[in-house]
Write a protein that holds these residues in place. Structure first.
Motif, PDB file in Angstrom:
ATOM      1  N   ASP A 294     -50.898  47.549 -34.803  1.00  0.00           N
ATOM      2  CA  ASP A 294     -51.867  47.609 -35.902  1.00  0.00           C
ATOM      3  C   ASP A 294     -52.917  46.512 -35.760  1.00  0.00           C
ATOM      4  OD1 ASP A 294     -50.491  49.742 -36.958  1.00  0.00           O
ATOM      5  OD2 ASP A 294     -49.432  48.559 -38.484  1.00  0.00           O
ATOM      6  N   GLN A 295     -52.483  45.299 -35.392  1.00  0.00           N
ATOM      7  CA  GLN A 295     -53.431  44.210 -35.213  1.00  0.00           C
ATOM      8  C   GLN A 295     -54.418  44.505 -34.082  1.00  0.00           C
ATOM      9  OE1 GLN A 295     -51.814  40.017 -35.608  1.00  0.00           O
ATOM     10  NE2 GLN A 295     -49.864  41.118 -35.420  1.00  0.00           N
ATOM     11  N   LEU A 296     -53.907  45.088 -32.980  1.00  0.00           N
ATOM     12  CA  LEU A 296     -54.779  45.413 -31.853  1.00  0.00           C
ATOM     13  C   LEU A 296     -55.798  46.470 -32.234  1.00  0.00           C
ATOM     14  CD1 LEU A 296     -52.177  45.415 -28.963  1.00  0.00           C
ATOM     15  CD2 LEU A 296     -54.183  43.933 -29.137  1.00  0.00           C
TER      16      LEU A 296
ATOM     17  N   LEU B   7     -56.244  50.880 -28.593  1.00  0.00           N
ATOM     18  CA  LEU B   7     -55.359  49.925 -27.943  1.00  0.00           C
ATOM     19  C   LEU B   7     -56.031  49.428 -26.665  1.00  0.00           C
ATOM     20  CD1 LEU B   7     -51.880  51.689 -28.327  1.00  0.00           C
ATOM     21  CD2 LEU B   7     -52.676  49.638 -29.527  1.00  0.00           C
ATOM     22  N   PRO B   8     -55.601  48.292 -26.133  1.00  0.00           N
ATOM     23  CA  PRO B   8     -56.236  47.759 -24.913  1.00  0.00           C
ATOM     24  C   PRO B   8     -56.002  48.654 -23.707  1.00  0.00           C
ATOM     25  CG  PRO B   8     -54.331  46.448 -25.525  1.00  0.00           C
ATOM     26  CD  PRO B   8     -54.583  47.372 -26.666  1.00  0.00           C
ATOM     27  N   SER B   9     -57.031  48.779 -22.876  1.00  0.00           N
ATOM     28  CA  SER B   9     -56.909  49.557 -21.641  1.00  0.00           C
ATOM     29  C   SER B   9     -56.166  48.770 -20.567  1.00  0.00           C
ATOM     30  CB  SER B   9     -58.294  49.954 -21.130  1.00  0.00           C
ATOM     31  OG  SER B   9     -59.132  48.812 -20.999  1.00  0.00           O
ATOM     32  N   VAL B  10     -56.117  47.440 -20.696  1.00  0.00           N
ATOM     33  CA  VAL B  10     -55.378  46.592 -19.762  1.00  0.00           C
ATOM     34  C   VAL B  10     -54.599  45.551 -20.559  1.00  0.00           C
ATOM     35  CG1 VAL B  10     -55.484  45.010 -17.803  1.00  0.00           C
ATOM     36  CG2 VAL B  10     -57.170  46.853 -17.988  1.00  0.00           C
ATOM     37  N   VAL B  11     -53.301  45.441 -20.261  1.00  0.00           N
ATOM     38  CA  VAL B  11     -52.463  44.389 -20.839  1.00  0.00           C
ATOM     39  C   VAL B  11     -51.935  43.531 -19.698  1.00  0.00           C
ATOM     40  CG1 VAL B  11     -50.347  43.853 -22.092  1.00  0.00           C
ATOM     41  CG2 VAL B  11     -51.817  45.726 -22.875  1.00  0.00           C
ATOM     42  N   LEU B  12     -52.156  42.223 -19.797  1.00  0.00           N
ATOM     43  CA  LEU B  12     -51.679  41.251 -18.811  1.00  0.00           C
ATOM     44  C   LEU B  12     -50.596  40.412 -19.464  1.00  0.00           C
ATOM     45  CD1 LEU B  12     -55.263  40.125 -17.756  1.00  0.00           C
ATOM     46  CD2 LEU B  12     -53.781  41.537 -16.353  1.00  0.00           C
TER      47      LEU B  12
ATOM     48  N   LYS C 235     -38.339  38.557 -21.087  1.00  0.00           N
ATOM     49  CA  LYS C 235     -37.823  39.920 -20.985  1.00  0.00           C
ATOM     50  C   LYS C 235     -38.279  40.804 -22.144  1.00  0.00           C
ATOM     51  CE  LYS C 235     -33.381  42.402 -21.036  1.00  0.00           C
ATOM     52  NZ  LYS C 235     -33.615  43.334 -19.924  1.00  0.00           N
ATOM     53  N   LYS C 236     -38.126  40.347 -23.368  1.00  0.00           N
ATOM     54  CA  LYS C 236     -38.480  41.171 -24.520  1.00  0.00           C
ATOM     55  C   LYS C 236     -39.971  41.479 -24.534  1.00  0.00           C
ATOM     56  CE  LYS C 236     -38.224  41.437 -29.564  1.00  0.00           C
ATOM     57  NZ  LYS C 236     -37.783  40.750 -30.819  1.00  0.00           N
ATOM     58  N   SER C 237     -40.790  40.476 -24.254  1.00  0.00           N
ATOM     59  CA  SER C 237     -42.230  40.690 -24.242  1.00  0.00           C
ATOM     60  C   SER C 237     -42.618  41.705 -23.170  1.00  0.00           C
ATOM     61  CB  SER C 237     -42.960  39.369 -23.990  1.00  0.00           C
ATOM     62  OG  SER C 237     -44.360  39.582 -23.850  1.00  0.00           O
ATOM     63  N   MET C 238     -42.043  41.560 -21.982  1.00  0.00           N
ATOM     64  CA  MET C 238     -42.397  42.453 -20.880  1.00  0.00           C
ATOM     65  C   MET C 238     -41.957  43.886 -21.144  1.00  0.00           C
ATOM     66  SD  MET C 238     -41.493  39.757 -17.803  1.00  0.00           S
ATOM     67  CE  MET C 238     -41.798  40.853 -16.431  1.00  0.00           C
ATOM     68  N   GLU C 239     -40.831  44.049 -21.831  1.00  0.00           N
ATOM     69  CA  GLU C 239     -40.342  45.393 -22.110  1.00  0.00           C
ATOM     70  C   GLU C 239     -41.106  46.074 -23.241  1.00  0.00           C
ATOM     71  OE1 GLU C 239     -35.742  45.103 -20.538  1.00  0.00           O
ATOM     72  OE2 GLU C 239     -36.141  44.790 -22.677  1.00  0.00           O
ATOM     73  N   THR C 240     -41.564  45.305 -24.211  1.00  0.00           N
ATOM     74  CA  THR C 240     -42.283  45.900 -25.339  1.00  0.00           C
ATOM     75  C   THR C 240     -43.785  46.010 -25.079  1.00  0.00           C
ATOM     76  OG1 THR C 240     -42.460  43.729 -26.417  1.00  0.00           O
ATOM     77  CG2 THR C 240     -40.575  45.112 -27.007  1.00  0.00           C
ATOM     78  N   ALA C 241     -44.275  45.345 -24.033  1.00  0.00           N
ATOM     79  CA  ALA C 241     -45.710  45.406 -23.736  1.00  0.00           C
ATOM     80  C   ALA C 241     -46.176  46.822 -23.470  1.00  0.00           C
ATOM     81  CB  ALA C 241     -46.030  44.514 -22.537  1.00  0.00           C
ATOM     82  N   ILE C 242     -45.277  47.678 -22.969  1.00  0.00           N
ATOM     83  CA  ILE C 242     -45.637  49.059 -22.673  1.00  0.00           C
ATOM     84  C   ILE C 242     -46.137  49.791 -23.919  1.00  0.00           C
ATOM     85  CG2 ILE C 242     -43.315  49.972 -23.042  1.00  0.00           C
ATOM     86  CD1 ILE C 242     -43.733  51.780 -20.634  1.00  0.00           C
ATOM     87  N   ASP C 243     -45.656  49.364 -25.097  1.00  0.00           N
ATOM     88  CA  ASP C 243     -46.064  50.004 -26.352  1.00  0.00           C
ATOM     89  C   ASP C 243     -47.492  49.628 -26.753  1.00  0.00           C
ATOM     90  OD1 ASP C 243     -43.479  51.078 -26.581  1.00  0.00           O
ATOM     91  OD2 ASP C 243     -42.760  49.277 -27.618  1.00  0.00           O
ATOM     92  N   LEU C 244     -48.040  48.600 -26.128  1.00  0.00           N
ATOM     93  CA  LEU C 244     -49.336  48.079 -26.546  1.00  0.00           C
ATOM     94  C   LEU C 244     -50.490  48.558 -25.676  1.00  0.00           C
ATOM     95  CD1 LEU C 244     -48.223  44.385 -27.192  1.00  0.00           C
ATOM     96  CD2 LEU C 244     -48.202  46.316 -28.782  1.00  0.00           C
ATOM     97  N   VAL C 245     -50.179  49.292 -24.610  1.00  0.00           N
ATOM     98  CA  VAL C 245     -51.209  49.749 -23.679  1.00  0.00           C
ATOM     99  C   VAL C 245     -51.726  51.121 -24.111  1.00  0.00           C
ATOM    100  CG1 VAL C 245     -51.797  50.054 -21.251  1.00  0.00           C
ATOM    101  CG2 VAL C 245     -49.857  48.608 -21.887  1.00  0.00           C
ATOM    102  N   ALA C 246     -53.021  51.321 -24.018  1.00  0.00           N
ATOM    103  CA  ALA C 246     -53.612  52.614 -24.335  1.00  0.00           C
ATOM    104  C   ALA C 246     -53.171  53.675 -23.333  1.00  0.00           C
ATOM    105  CB  ALA C 246     -55.137  52.499 -24.322  1.00  0.00           C
ATOM    106  N   HIS C 247     -53.234  54.923 -23.738  1.00  0.00           N
ATOM    107  CA  HIS C 247     -52.976  56.024 -22.818  1.00  0.00           C
ATOM    108  C   HIS C 247     -53.948  55.930 -21.639  1.00  0.00           C
ATOM    109  CE1 HIS C 247     -50.233  58.852 -25.107  1.00  0.00           C
ATOM    110  NE2 HIS C 247     -50.407  57.831 -25.934  1.00  0.00           N
TER     111      HIS C 247
ATOM    112  N   ASP D 257     -38.589  55.851 -20.439  1.00  0.00           N
ATOM    113  CA  ASP D 257     -39.402  56.572 -19.462  1.00  0.00           C
ATOM    114  C   ASP D 257     -40.397  57.557 -20.093  1.00  0.00           C
ATOM    115  OD1 ASP D 257     -40.065  57.274 -16.684  1.00  0.00           O
ATOM    116  OD2 ASP D 257     -39.130  59.191 -17.196  1.00  0.00           O
ATOM    117  N   PRO D 258     -40.016  58.354 -21.106  1.00  0.00           N
ATOM    118  CA  PRO D 258     -41.013  59.263 -21.691  1.00  0.00           C
ATOM    119  C   PRO D 258     -42.249  58.546 -22.218  1.00  0.00           C
ATOM    120  CG  PRO D 258     -38.814  59.927 -22.350  1.00  0.00           C
ATOM    121  CD  PRO D 258     -38.668  58.608 -21.653  1.00  0.00           C
ATOM    122  N   ASP D 259     -42.069  57.342 -22.802  1.00  0.00           N
ATOM    123  CA  ASP D 259     -43.239  56.581 -23.272  1.00  0.00           C
ATOM    124  C   ASP D 259     -44.132  56.168 -22.108  1.00  0.00           C
ATOM    125  OD1 ASP D 259     -42.365  56.807 -25.867  1.00  0.00           O
ATOM    126  OD2 ASP D 259     -41.387  54.839 -25.896  1.00  0.00           O
TER     127      ASP D 259
END
Length: 340
Positions: free
Chosen positions: A219-221, A229-234, A240-252, A270-272
């Motif tokens: 929501d903040q993004l 959502l951002p087209s690139v997330v670095l 571990k938690k940040s790296m695994e949840t970062a996938i939710d923050l990237v645009a299609h 995997d479906p996400d």
């Protein structure tokens, strides 16, 4: 020769160590003036650094002076001020042959796999030196940590059309932040430490900052990026938690770049991953061309290194100061050791 050795986790020792000053034809003898302290050094001290063995002389963020050169060296001269590209590799490796020496299969990183620059002098192949007659030794010592973020931005091929999120405002994340901004992209930072967040807001022209502990990160993004959502997330956290949840923050259709690493497995749904047709990248070390780009950017004033160095100490006092840099309350961004 004055030398600081990390004997084992939590145990530095300063000693006078014998040193062979003779050179191979391709080597340069280097006098160390400045040593930047990075996360690798802190993790090694804490016993949490992968690919590491003790005892070890740390130090790979270096501002050095060339004091002697081997017979075959023609890219540097005595008296040159240089940054050191600290990644020694086998030129026959497949990745090296493909122009990717930064991720060679057989690699030795200065201060990690082999003894580094926490000493008055050391020898290194001259081809790994990058000189500037304009930059100070402190600025030259910052080139390598800037290189990690610079390489990640270049690897993601970020342009002015992108919307970028950098996760983690440690030194590596700050480097990624600076070079993402240099592309003209709109850039936001995600950071839970209030001091580092304040530093980012004060030092960089960001669209905003996000603390995922305060409200939903997506929501903040979307609020910062006009509903997108951002087209690139670095991700520069190595968490571990940040790296695994970062996938939710990237645009299609977007890209996720892992810069930080940790000792463990990363998993995601995997479906996400598939429904977004994401590009997942790792980014390791930096290329010689990244060093050249950074030095030119700092010389031209496009990158300001002044805010980075928050703590300084002498070589003699470093051991006494080191523990304090592990404490988040110290608000250290980059500590710099002055050798001479």
């Amino acid at each position: 020769m004055k030398t600081i050795i990390l004997q084992e986790p939590g145990n530095f020792k300063q000693t006078d160590k014998e040193f062979d000053f003779s050179l191979q034809p391709d080597e340069a003898l280097l006098k160390v003036h400045r040593i930047g302290i990075c996360g690798t050094d802190l993790h090694a001290y804490a016993g949490e650094q992968p690919f590491f063995s003790y005892p070890r002389i740390l130090g790979h963020e270096l501002g050095v002076e060339v004091v002697e050169i081997g017979d075959e060296v023609d890219n540097v001269s005595v008296g040159d001020r240089c940054s050191v590209e600290p990644y020694r590799y086998n030129p026959e490796d497949q990745a090296v042959q493909q122009g990717k020496p930064n991720c060679a299969e057989h690699m030795s990183v200065l201060g990690v796999h082999e003894d580094g620059g926490m000493r008055e002098y050391f020898k290194f192949p001259a081809k790994f030196l990058h000189c500037s007659d304009q930059l100070s030794y402190e600025q030259l010592a910052l080139v390598e940590p800037l290189g990690i973020g610079c390489h990640a931005v270049n690897r993601a091929n970020i342009t002015s059309e992108d919307r970028v999120l950098v996760i983690g405002a440690g030194p590596i994340g700050l480097g990624a932040l600076q070079f993402a901004l240099d592309t003209g992209a709109k850039v936001a930072i995600m950071e839970i430490d209030k001091g580092r967040m304040a530093f980012c807001r004060q030092s960089f022209d960001l669209v905003g900052g996000i603390n995922p502990r305060e409200e939903d990160a997506s929501d903040q993004l979307r609020a910062l990026f006009d509903g997108d959502l951002p087209s690139v997330v670095l991700d520069a956290t190595g968490n571990k938690k940040s790296m695994e949840t970062a996938i939710d923050l990237v645009a299609h259709g977007g890209k996720l770049v892992y810069i930080g690493l940790f000792q463990g497995d990363v998993t995601f749904h995997d479906p996400d991953f598939h429904k977004k047709e994401l590009t997942l990248m790792a980014s390791r070390n930096a290329l010689a061309s990244d060093f050249t780009q950074i030095i030119r950017s700092v010389e031209e004033g496009r990158i300001d290194t002044d805010p980075w160095i928050t703590h300084r100490t002498s070589f003699e006092n470093m051991i006494d100061q080191f523990d304090s840099w592990l404490d988040p309350k110290s608000n250290v961004i980059k500590a710099m050791v002055e050798v001479c």
